[in-house]
Scaffold this motif. Structure first.
Motif, short mmCIF file in Angstrom:
data_model
loop_
_atom_site.label_atom_id
_atom_site.label_comp_id
_atom_site.label_asym_id
_atom_site.label_seq_id
_atom_site.Cartn_x
_atom_site.Cartn_y
_atom_site.Cartn_z
N GLY A 116 -3.50 -6.75 4.16
CA GLY A 116 -2.55 -6.04 3.30
C GLY A 116 -3.16 -4.71 2.89
O GLY A 116 -4.38 -4.53 2.94
N SER A 117 -2.29 -3.76 2.50
CA SER A 117 -2.86 -2.48 2.09
C SER A 117 -3.48 -2.59 0.70
O SER A 117 -4.25 -1.73 0.29
N GLN A 118 -3.16 -3.66 -0.02
CA GLN A 118 -3.80 -3.87 -1.32
C GLN A 118 -5.32 -3.94 -1.15
O GLN A 118 -6.08 -3.45 -1.99
N TYR A 142 0.93 3.07 -9.79
CA TYR A 142 1.11 1.73 -9.20
C TYR A 142 0.16 0.72 -9.87
O TYR A 142 -1.05 0.91 -9.89
N TYR A 184 -5.39 9.38 -6.59
CA TYR A 184 -4.61 8.37 -5.88
C TYR A 184 -3.12 8.63 -6.13
O TYR A 184 -2.69 8.74 -7.29
N ILE A 186 1.20 8.25 -4.35
CA ILE A 186 2.14 7.63 -3.39
C ILE A 186 3.24 8.66 -3.13
O ILE A 186 4.25 8.69 -3.83
N ASN A 191 6.00 3.70 -6.04
CA ASN A 191 6.10 2.50 -6.87
C ASN A 191 5.34 2.83 -8.14
O ASN A 191 4.14 3.11 -8.06
N ASP A 219 -1.36 6.58 -0.59
CA ASP A 219 -0.83 5.23 -0.37
C ASP A 219 0.56 5.39 0.23
O ASP A 219 1.48 5.89 -0.43
N ALA A 221 2.74 2.99 1.50
CA ALA A 221 3.36 1.68 1.71
C ALA A 221 4.84 1.80 2.09
O ALA A 221 5.40 0.91 2.73
N TYR A 222 5.47 2.93 1.66
CA TYR A 222 6.93 3.03 1.83
C TYR A 222 7.38 4.15 2.77
O TYR A 222 8.58 4.43 2.86
N SER A 248 0.89 -0.15 5.66
CA SER A 248 1.17 -1.58 5.54
C SER A 248 2.29 -2.04 6.48
O SER A 248 3.25 -1.30 6.68
N SER A 250 3.75 -4.77 5.53
CA SER A 250 4.48 -5.68 4.63
C SER A 250 5.95 -5.35 4.52
O SER A 250 6.79 -6.24 4.47
N LYS A 251 6.27 -4.05 4.46
CA LYS A 251 7.66 -3.67 4.20
C LYS A 251 8.46 -3.52 5.48
O LYS A 251 9.68 -3.37 5.44
N ARG A 258 0.09 -10.43 5.66
CA ARG A 258 -1.01 -9.68 5.03
C ARG A 258 -1.67 -8.72 6.02
O ARG A 258 -2.86 -8.83 6.33
N1 PMP Z 1 0.77 0.02 -2.42
C1 PMP Z 1 1.97 0.05 -2.99
C2 PMP Z 1 2.48 1.34 -3.54
C3 PMP Z 1 2.74 -1.11 -3.10
O1 PMP Z 1 3.92 -1.06 -3.70
C4 PMP Z 1 2.23 -2.32 -2.56
C5 PMP Z 1 3.01 -3.61 -2.65
N2 PMP Z 1 3.71 -3.81 -3.77
C6 PMP Z 1 0.96 -2.29 -1.97
C7 PMP Z 1 0.26 -1.10 -1.90
C8 PMP Z 1 0.33 -3.52 -1.40
O2 PMP Z 1 1.08 -4.03 -0.38
P1 PMP Z 1 0.47 -4.93 0.80
O3 PMP Z 1 -0.86 -5.41 0.35
O4 PMP Z 1 1.46 -6.01 0.98
O5 PMP Z 1 0.38 -4.02 1.98
#
Ligand code: PMP
Length: 410
Positions: A116-118, A142, A184, A186, A191, A219, A221-222, A248, A250-251, A258
């Motif tokens: 995951g990018s987290q 975030y 940091y 986005i 988010n 970041d 993610a979107y 990521s 994830s989306k 992950r």
């Molecule tokens: N960065 C941002 C801005 C996010 O909104 C999220 C998920 N809510 C993440 C990182 C982490 O996402 P993931 O680990 O699923 O890639």
């Protein structure tokens, strides 16, 4: 060793034992979102609180086919230990996509696959933040990044986020006065606010950072979820040596797999790889192989187009319900992509009180104050639109509006 004594389902009696934890734990907030999500598990609740992708857009059948194919063709390898950096063909795919989507030159050697990018945020914290080091981030920021970085005990500097991006004067002032390790942000559909930096603001931020030692952690993610399909430039285009991008699947694929990645200049990558090894040796290799197989056999662009069309529609429905039902004194953003709308209530209205009252009406929203590293935001809410059907959006926003109206009149 003392064991907690179970006293009923899900409950533990607290023993008298005192535990001593590292000081960093006291400085790290518990994820407020995770706490709220526990409340929203009740199926009667319409939840705008979380940040879940739409379950209808997880392509289970084709992921199952990809998994079966990987296991049948190469099961023993796919279930074995693997390299820290990640499956090279997958890293090549990601590099090629940067070229195609953003015109960015990225080498697979500059990509590390993460859980995951987290996890990127944790690794970046490990590699760059010592106790008391300076870190700048957007205000609001975030929550997952606030939590990840807090473990390394930095001094946070907020940079106010306007409709077109972070405040350049505040950013310039902060990095002039403090040795800020990184900023940091986005840039795409942030988010929690849903804000996208304008093209001009991106250049301006890059120009400010270029004159300093401060890195930009982008970041993204979107980034794939921009509803008009037009991508704005990454800051890597302007300051490649100073930009780290996190990405990521994830989306666009499935968060449960992950799968994320970090793109960084090679000297930084070397350090990230060490941190990653210490953390978990390597990311889930089976997931990497399944993701790659899926990407080889399915058209990810068609799939992403479906996600964009659906979220765009969900956003439109939510915005039109907000315009219809919310009092005029309530402000809300109009995101170009992503999954969230940011609501600002009149100053006198507490979003915590709105949360409490809305839960009684079976609607969950997320109060915005945990997104502020320096306090404030007590009248803000983050509202998710990706995880609710059109019908639920209509019902939920109407109920939320009547809760807000009551709070406004108190
Ligand atoms: N960065 C941002 C801005 C996010 O909104 C999220 C998920 N809510 C993440 C990182 C982490 O996402 P993931 O680990 O699923 O890639």
């Amino acid at each position: 060793m003392s064991q907690p004594i179970p006293t009923g389902p899900g409950q533990h009696q607290v023993t008298g034992r005192k535990y001593t934890f590292a000081p960093r734990m006291a400085k790290t907030p518990k994820s407020f979102i995770r706490e709220i999500l526990k409340v929203t598990e009740d199926p009667r609740i319409i939840s705008f609180a979380g940040g879940l992708p739409s379950p209808a857009l997880i392509d289970v059948d084709n992921i199952a086919a990809a998994a079966a194919s990987v296991l049948a063709k190469d099961g023993q390898v796919a279930l074995q230990y693997s390299t820290t950096e990640g499956y090279r063909p997958l890293r090549q795919f990601i590099a090629d996509r940067y070229k195609k989507r953003l015109g960015l030159e990225v080498s697979p050697d500059e990509i590390l696959i993460t859980n995951g990018s987290q996890q990127c945020l944790d690794l970046i914290g490990k590699v760059f933040i010592g106790t008391g080091d300076h870190v700048a981030m957007e205000r609001p920021g975030y929550l997952g990044a606030i939590q990840a970085f807090s473990l390394f005990e930095p001094i946070f500097h907020p940079v106010i986020l306007h409709e077109d991006g972070p405040d350049p004067v505040q950013l310039a002032h902060t990095i002039r006065n403090y040795p800020v390790r990184f900023f940091y942000g986005i840039p795409n559909s942030q988010n929690p606010s849903g804000i996208t930096y304008s093209a001009e603001r991106r250049m301006e931020i890059a120009g400010i950072l270029e004159k300093s030692e401060t890195l930009f952690i982008e970041d993204d993610a979107y980034g794939e979820l921009n509803f008009n399909g037009k991508s704005l430039p990454s800051l890597r285009q302007y300051i490649p040596d100073q930009t780290i991008i996190t990405g990521s699947f994830s989306k666009i694929l499935a968060p449960g797999m992950r799968m994320g990645w970090v793109v960084a200049p090679l000297p930084i990558m070397e350090q990230l790889v060490v941190a990653k090894q210490a953390s978990d040796l390597h990311s889930n290799y089976l997931s990497q192989r399944i993701a790659f197989e899926y990407l080889q056999t399915q058209n990810i662009d068609t799939h992403i187009e479906k996600i964009r069309a659906s979220y765009c529609h969900q956003r439109d429905v939510m915005l039109s319900c907000m315009a219809e039902f919310f009092p005029d004194t309530v402000l809300f953003t109009r995101p170009q992509g992503g999954m969230f709308i940011w609501v600002t209530l009149p100053e006198s209205v507490s979003s915590m009180a709105v949360f409490d009252a809305a839960i009684k009406e079976n609607v969950a929203v997320l109060p915005g104050s945990p997104f502020y590293i320096d306090g404030g935001g007590n009248n803000t809410l983050r509202i998710n639109f990706s995880n609710s059907t059109e019908e639920k959006i209509r019902t939920g926003i109407e109920r939320l509006a009547s809760v807000i109206k009551k709070q406004c009149n108190q």
